[in-house]
Design a protein around this motif. Sequence first.
Motif, PDB file in Angstrom:
ATOM      1  N   GLU A 108      -1.113  -1.918   8.271  1.00  0.00           N
ATOM      2  CA  GLU A 108      -0.315  -0.715   8.053  1.00  0.00           C
ATOM      3  C   GLU A 108      -1.147   0.373   7.380  1.00  0.00           C
ATOM      4  O   GLU A 108      -1.025   1.564   7.701  1.00  0.00           O
ATOM      5  N   ALA A 109      -2.027   0.001   6.450  1.00  0.00           N
ATOM      6  CA  ALA A 109      -2.911   0.982   5.811  1.00  0.00           C
ATOM      7  C   ALA A 109      -3.839   1.617   6.838  1.00  0.00           C
ATOM      8  O   ALA A 109      -4.101   2.818   6.794  1.00  0.00           O
ATOM      9  N   LEU A 110      -4.330   0.827   7.784  1.00  0.00           N
ATOM     10  CA  LEU A 110      -5.169   1.376   8.852  1.00  0.00           C
ATOM     11  C   LEU A 110      -4.385   2.355   9.724  1.00  0.00           C
ATOM     12  O   LEU A 110      -4.920   3.386  10.146  1.00  0.00           O
ATOM     13  N   ARG A 111      -3.130   2.040  10.000  1.00  0.00           N
ATOM     14  CA  ARG A 111      -2.297   2.965  10.779  1.00  0.00           C
ATOM     15  C   ARG A 111      -2.127   4.292  10.048  1.00  0.00           C
ATOM     16  O   ARG A 111      -2.179   5.361  10.658  1.00  0.00           O
ATOM     17  N   ARG A 112      -1.922   4.217   8.753  1.00  0.00           N
ATOM     18  CA  ARG A 112      -1.740   5.442   7.968  1.00  0.00           C
ATOM     19  C   ARG A 112      -3.037   6.237   7.895  1.00  0.00           C
ATOM     20  O   ARG A 112      -3.031   7.465   7.950  1.00  0.00           O
ATOM     21  N   LEU A 113      -4.173   5.550   7.778  1.00  0.00           N
ATOM     22  CA  LEU A 113      -5.467   6.234   7.814  1.00  0.00           C
ATOM     23  C   LEU A 113      -5.669   6.913   9.165  1.00  0.00           C
ATOM     24  O   LEU A 113      -6.090   8.074   9.239  1.00  0.00           O
ATOM     25  N   LYS A 114      -5.366   6.205  10.241  1.00  0.00           N
ATOM     26  CA  LYS A 114      -5.539   6.745  11.591  1.00  0.00           C
ATOM     27  C   LYS A 114      -4.674   7.984  11.809  1.00  0.00           C
ATOM     28  O   LYS A 114      -5.101   8.941  12.474  1.00  0.00           O
ATOM     29  N   SER A 115      -3.471   7.979  11.249  1.00  0.00           N
ATOM     30  CA  SER A 115      -2.552   9.104  11.437  1.00  0.00           C
ATOM     31  C   SER A 115      -2.913  10.303  10.572  1.00  0.00           C
ATOM     32  O   SER A 115      -2.333  11.377  10.726  1.00  0.00           O
ATOM     33  N   GLY A 116      -3.853  10.113   9.639  1.00  0.00           N
ATOM     34  CA  GLY A 116      -4.234  11.196   8.752  1.00  0.00           C
ATOM     35  C   GLY A 116      -3.336  11.338   7.551  1.00  0.00           C
ATOM     36  O   GLY A 116      -3.420  12.334   6.819  1.00  0.00           O
ATOM     37  N   GLU A 117      -2.507  10.327   7.309  1.00  0.00           N
ATOM     38  CA  GLU A 117      -1.579  10.389   6.177  1.00  0.00           C
ATOM     39  C   GLU A 117      -2.326  10.275   4.860  1.00  0.00           C
ATOM     40  O   GLU A 117      -3.275   9.508   4.723  1.00  0.00           O
ATOM     41  N   GLY A 118      -1.902  11.030   3.873  1.00  0.00           N
ATOM     42  CA  GLY A 118      -2.514  10.956   2.549  1.00  0.00           C
ATOM     43  C   GLY A 118      -3.896  11.584   2.550  1.00  0.00           C
ATOM     44  O   GLY A 118      -4.218  12.453   3.355  1.00  0.00           O
ATOM     45  N   GLY A 119      -4.739  11.126   1.661  1.00  0.00           N
ATOM     46  CA  GLY A 119      -6.091  11.647   1.567  1.00  0.00           C
ATOM     47  C   GLY A 119      -6.947  10.712   0.751  1.00  0.00           C
ATOM     48  O   GLY A 119      -6.446   9.808   0.077  1.00  0.00           O
ATOM     49  N   GLY A 120      -8.256  10.897   0.823  1.00  0.00           N
ATOM     50  CA  GLY A 120      -9.164  10.055   0.077  1.00  0.00           C
ATOM     51  C   GLY A 120      -9.377   8.713   0.740  1.00  0.00           C
ATOM     52  O   GLY A 120      -9.095   8.505   1.918  1.00  0.00           O
ATOM     53  N   LYS A 121      -9.864   7.760  -0.054  1.00  0.00           N
ATOM     54  CA  LYS A 121     -10.210   6.437   0.451  1.00  0.00           C
ATOM     55  C   LYS A 121      -9.076   5.446   0.221  1.00  0.00           C
ATOM     56  O   LYS A 121      -8.459   5.403  -0.845  1.00  0.00           O
ATOM     57  N   TRP A 122      -8.826   4.619   1.239  1.00  0.00           N
ATOM     58  CA  TRP A 122      -7.830   3.558   1.142  1.00  0.00           C
ATOM     59  C   TRP A 122      -8.533   2.294   0.665  1.00  0.00           C
ATOM     60  O   TRP A 122      -9.481   1.819   1.293  1.00  0.00           O
ATOM     61  N   ILE A 123      -8.058   1.728  -0.457  1.00  0.00           N
ATOM     62  CA  ILE A 123      -8.725   0.614  -1.119  1.00  0.00           C
ATOM     63  C   ILE A 123      -7.740  -0.531  -1.359  1.00  0.00           C
ATOM     64  O   ILE A 123      -6.599  -0.300  -1.772  1.00  0.00           O
ATOM     65  N   SER A 124      -8.193  -1.759  -1.122  1.00  0.00           N
ATOM     66  CA  SER A 124      -7.418  -2.945  -1.477  1.00  0.00           C
ATOM     67  C   SER A 124      -8.215  -3.754  -2.493  1.00  0.00           C
ATOM     68  O   SER A 124      -9.416  -3.997  -2.296  1.00  0.00           O
ATOM     69  N   LEU A 125      -7.577  -4.142  -3.583  1.00  0.00           N
ATOM     70  CA  LEU A 125      -8.218  -4.941  -4.615  1.00  0.00           C
ATOM     71  C   LEU A 125      -7.803  -6.408  -4.482  1.00  0.00           C
ATOM     72  O   LEU A 125      -6.634  -6.702  -4.294  1.00  0.00           O
ATOM     73  N   LEU A 126      -8.791  -7.302  -4.578  1.00  0.00           N
ATOM     74  CA  LEU A 126      -8.559  -8.734  -4.495  1.00  0.00           C
ATOM     75  C   LEU A 126      -8.957  -9.376  -5.819  1.00  0.00           C
ATOM     76  O   LEU A 126      -9.828  -8.857  -6.523  1.00  0.00           O
ATOM     77  N   PRO A 127      -8.350 -10.496  -6.183  1.00  0.00           N
ATOM     78  CA  PRO A 127      -8.705 -11.131  -7.455  1.00  0.00           C
ATOM     79  C   PRO A 127     -10.138 -11.659  -7.424  1.00  0.00           C
ATOM     80  O   PRO A 127     -10.607 -12.177  -6.400  1.00  0.00           O
ATOM     81  N   ALA A 128     -10.831 -11.526  -8.536  1.00  0.00           N
ATOM     82  CA  ALA A 128     -12.202 -12.006  -8.629  1.00  0.00           C
ATOM     83  C   ALA A 128     -12.215 -13.525  -8.796  1.00  0.00           C
ATOM     84  O   ALA A 128     -11.391 -14.081  -9.519  1.00  0.00           O
TER      85      ALA A 128
END
Length: 344
Positions: free
Chosen positions: A319-339
Amino acid sequence: MSATGYLNDYALNDYAAWTWTPGASLDGLKLARLPLPVPGPDEVLVANTAIALNPVDWKMIDWGRDDWQQGQVPGVDGVGLVVAAGSAVNLRVGTRVAYHQALPRGGSFAEYTLLRAHAVYPVPDALDDATAASLPCPGLTAWQALDKLPACGNRDVLVTGAGGAVGYLLAQLAAQRGLRVWVTAAPKHREHLLQLGIAGVFDYRDAQWSARLREALGPRRLHGVFDTVSDSHAASLAPLLGYNGHLVCIQDRQENAPLPAFSTAVSLHEVALNSIHAHGDARDWQELRHAAASLMQGVTDGRLQPPAKQFFAFAELPEALRRLKSGEGGGKWISLLPAPMVVA
């Protein structure tokens, strides 16, 4: 194991990863369990703690590649901890690294990524994972684009799409080199870009923006144009260049000369960061690692402003990729995972 190092439950035999289905676009991304690999002599296994999305990600998922098969893991940018290293690798287990992965290899959309050791860059302690993950693809692309111009100062250059991550970083790097930088961007970015030392910001939706740029330049002409839009868009900007100017295509390339022969004698350049994985030699990689270190240190020192960030859960990656593709929002889309817990 032939590699040195392990994590707390390396006995865990598999890990979660988003996998690609040929011809199915973003709808074909499936969350799967894959076997945990052991690094070869020149490889490292990285436990991802931050994953960054880039336009190239959704484009490759949409278009596919001849060297991709069912189950390919996409994603080029990430940050994480080295949890295992091959016998020929001089890198300590537990080192926090950022990376830009080769497109044919298993990518960053996963809990673990196997990489060539020369393709990872240690992250400064003062730089957080999310910011470090936002830099490799756009930052190194911007650095390579700017490196196409010979060293010069007090010349005029244009960067299109300065509201995007590549253009935003490139405009700053060019200004720091002593160039007079003009950009195109949406009006919402105008004031911030001017505060960063940009000479002028033009709304790309204004049909007269190039005429306004000519007026602002006066008798001068552009020495360089950095285009992030398309080959045809770049070609349309070639008349803005002066004698011996440079047309740098970050998106697509110029298959045909955009200007008549023996006119302003412009040079044409293409930028292809991923090509270093197949064609770069030891010196090329040394220079790229130096550029990565410089970018991260510049952000750490406050000399370089990173792109704004938006966060998403790993389970919501399609879903984040879809929003990036559509141009929604701005800046970088980031996902954080536990270390993970790493044991040397």
